[in-house]
Design an enzyme around this catalytic site. Structure first.
Site, short mmCIF file in Angstrom:
data_model
loop_
_atom_site.label_atom_id
_atom_site.label_comp_id
_atom_site.label_asym_id
_atom_site.label_seq_id
_atom_site.Cartn_x
_atom_site.Cartn_y
_atom_site.Cartn_z
N HIS A 1 0.85 -1.19 0.00
CA HIS A 1 0.00 0.00 0.00
C HIS A 1 0.89 1.24 0.00
O HIS A 1 2.04 1.21 0.44
CB HIS A 1 -0.90 0.02 1.24
CG HIS A 1 -1.85 -1.13 1.29
ND1 HIS A 1 -2.93 -1.23 0.44
CD2 HIS A 1 -1.89 -2.24 2.08
CE1 HIS A 1 -3.60 -2.34 0.71
NE2 HIS A 1 -2.98 -2.98 1.69
N CYS B 1 -0.29 2.42 -4.37
CA CYS B 1 -1.11 3.59 -4.68
C CYS B 1 -0.26 4.84 -4.55
O CYS B 1 0.60 4.94 -3.67
CB CYS B 1 -2.30 3.67 -3.74
SG CYS B 1 -3.52 2.35 -3.98
#
Length: 493
Positions: free
Chosen positions: A203, A244
């Protein structure tokens, strides 16, 4: 072979020029304009696809120019595997993040199949997936539906709580002393004549990527690269980053003279995407960007394919986010084999539906798919409760962030409507790293752990905006201290 690489590069350049000219004529001709071409971007995409395919053509031309006819095979120059070192990192844990460890295991298989010695591959992953009680096939990890076991043979050097930003940095800097008694203790022992490949999957948020219990900030990574460059820890380095907002880790932070070429799954303001949902595993098996570069590597002649060719293929096939490139772009002319190794083996992979989903929607999607499949009343009630909690916790994060903003801004007093909109709706590019790193670290400590509550990453752009709009970091920190009362909460997905 080196001369052929130069010929291929020259032919590639000429082909780019020719295609560009044709596209310009196509796009700007009165006939086409009157028919309503949607955008110049369409033309650029056509050029990218053509450029990605042109490598095969230029190799054929180079063979002809060198006198090797269709019946004479031109052997590629061998890549000395002792020149290649690799660091592979999956920065997450828990079964819903299955795809991250699957990606890293797949990368390991590519490297070893292509002759990179395992002793020169350093792997960091929590290793809680292969034998998880949620895994219906213990000891098996796959990276595509009906795929092979990519976990088999993977040597994991650092697992569990040893997967930290600090240990990652020590590995890169070759700090053997600092890793005595930790994991395998293996570190990069590369030098000025070696090539280094780094693949990181997890992430991310503006200016940071996650680890199981902490975060690595962009400036920390930049300083590490600077030290590696000055201490001649590599000749050339390639970094593939899946996360991301991953472009924010390198924007304006990777000087060309450091001899580092990086590509990212997304730009600095958007999500990357998961893919390949598997009904039996009840999770997503891969990430779009990672799948695209690795399946390309599985099927291509990496001695003939350049980094630029692979980048263009991946960028065009990753239609869920904007794949980006940074750093020393002259390295793009090198063959992929110089960083991933080379073998004659080519895999044949059947077409599989991508089934891509925004990373922020992975957990809700998994729960909803489980709910749609089960007929068990108790199980359905449990899944509904999990979904209800998920959305409730997300609202709590949003409300907490708004409380902080109201404290910092004096409940919006003396703020114009335009300023409020800029603060709450814009996504400013991160440049004030000192402010941002200070406030995000305090938020993670005082409010919600960023590493243990992945949904929090979706709201950190608001901290970027506050820093970029000139709000005092101490005032932001004080507001967090005064308003946050949820430090023990984890599992906000």
């Amino acid at each position: 072979m080196k001369n052929l690489r130069k010929k291929g590069s020259l032919l590639n350049s000429h082909l780019h020029l020719l295609i560009s000219s044709v596209i310009c004529i196509f796009v700007f001709s009165p006939v086409v304009l009157s028919s309503g071409v949607r955008s110049i971007w369409n033309a650029v995409r056509i050029l990218d696809i053509a450029a990605a395919e042109s490598n095969k053509y230029t190799n054929e031309v180079a063979d002809f120019a060198s006198g090797s006819g269709s019946n004479e095979k031109l052997e590629p120059a061998p890549i000395d595997p002792k020149r290649i070192w690799a660091v592979l990192v999956a920065g997450s844990n828990e079964f819903y993040n299955y795809r991250h460890q699957a990606d890293v295991c797949h990368a390991y298989q590519i490297l070893t199949r292509n002759g990179v010695p395992p002793k020169q591959i350093i792997t960091m992953m929590y290793d809680d997936i292969a034998y998880s009680k949620e895994n219906p096939t213990p000891g098996v990890i796959i990276n595509r539906p009906n795929g092979t076991n990519v976990y088999e043979g993977v040597i994991i050097d650092y697992n569990g709580t040893d997967v930290t930003p600090e240990n990652f940095i020590k590995v890169l800097l070759g700090d053997q002393e600092g890793l005595k008694g930790v994991g395998s203790g293996k570190v990069l022992q590369s030098g000025p004549n070696d090539h280094v490949f780094i693949n990181f999957v997890d992430h991310g948020a503006p200016g940071l990527v996650g680890f199981p219990n902490d975060e690595l900030h962009a400036k920390e990574l930049e300083n590490t690269f600077k030290t590696m460059h000055l201490s001649k820890k590599y000749g050339k380095l390639v970094f593939y980053l899946e996360a991301c907002e991953s472009g924010s880790m390198f924007t304006n932070l990777l000087p060309a003279h450091w001899n580092i070429f990086a590509t990212t799954a997304a730009n600095g303001q958007e999500s990357s995407y998961a893919c390949y949902y598997d009904e039996a595993m009840e999770t997503y098996l891969g990430d779009v960007y990672s799948i695209k570069w690795m399946e390309n590597a599985d099927q291509s002649n990496l001695e003939q394919e350049t980094l630029q060719s692979q980048f263009l293929v991946v960028r065009n096939e990753t239609n869920t986010s904007h794949v980006m490139e940074f750093g020393d772009k002259s390295l793009r002319n090198l063959p992929v084999a110089d960083f991933l190794g080379y073998s004659e083996t080519r895999l044949t992979l059947p077409e599989v539906e991508l089934d891509a989903v925004d990373s922020v929607d992975v957990v809700p999607s998994i729960l909803q798919r489980k709910l749609a499949r089960t007929q068990n009343k108790e199980k359905r009630q449990e899944l509904k409760s999990q979904l209800k909690r998920l959305y409730k916790m997300r609202k709590l994060v949003t409300a907490q962030m708004m409380d902080i903003i109201e404290q910092v801004t004096g409940h919006g007093q003396n703020m114009t409507v335009e300023f409020q909109q800029d603060l709450l709706q814009s996504r400013h590019e991160l440049t004030n790293y000192d402010c941002y790193e200070r406030v995000t670290r305090h938020f993670s400590k005082q409010c919600f752990s960023i590493a243990k509550n992945p949904y929090v990453t979706r709201k950190l752009y608001l901290l970027v905006n506050m820093c970029e709009l000139g709000m005092d970091s101490q005032k932001i920190v004080n507001a967090m201290t005064n308003t946050c009362h949820h430090r023990g909460i984890v599992g906000i997905y």
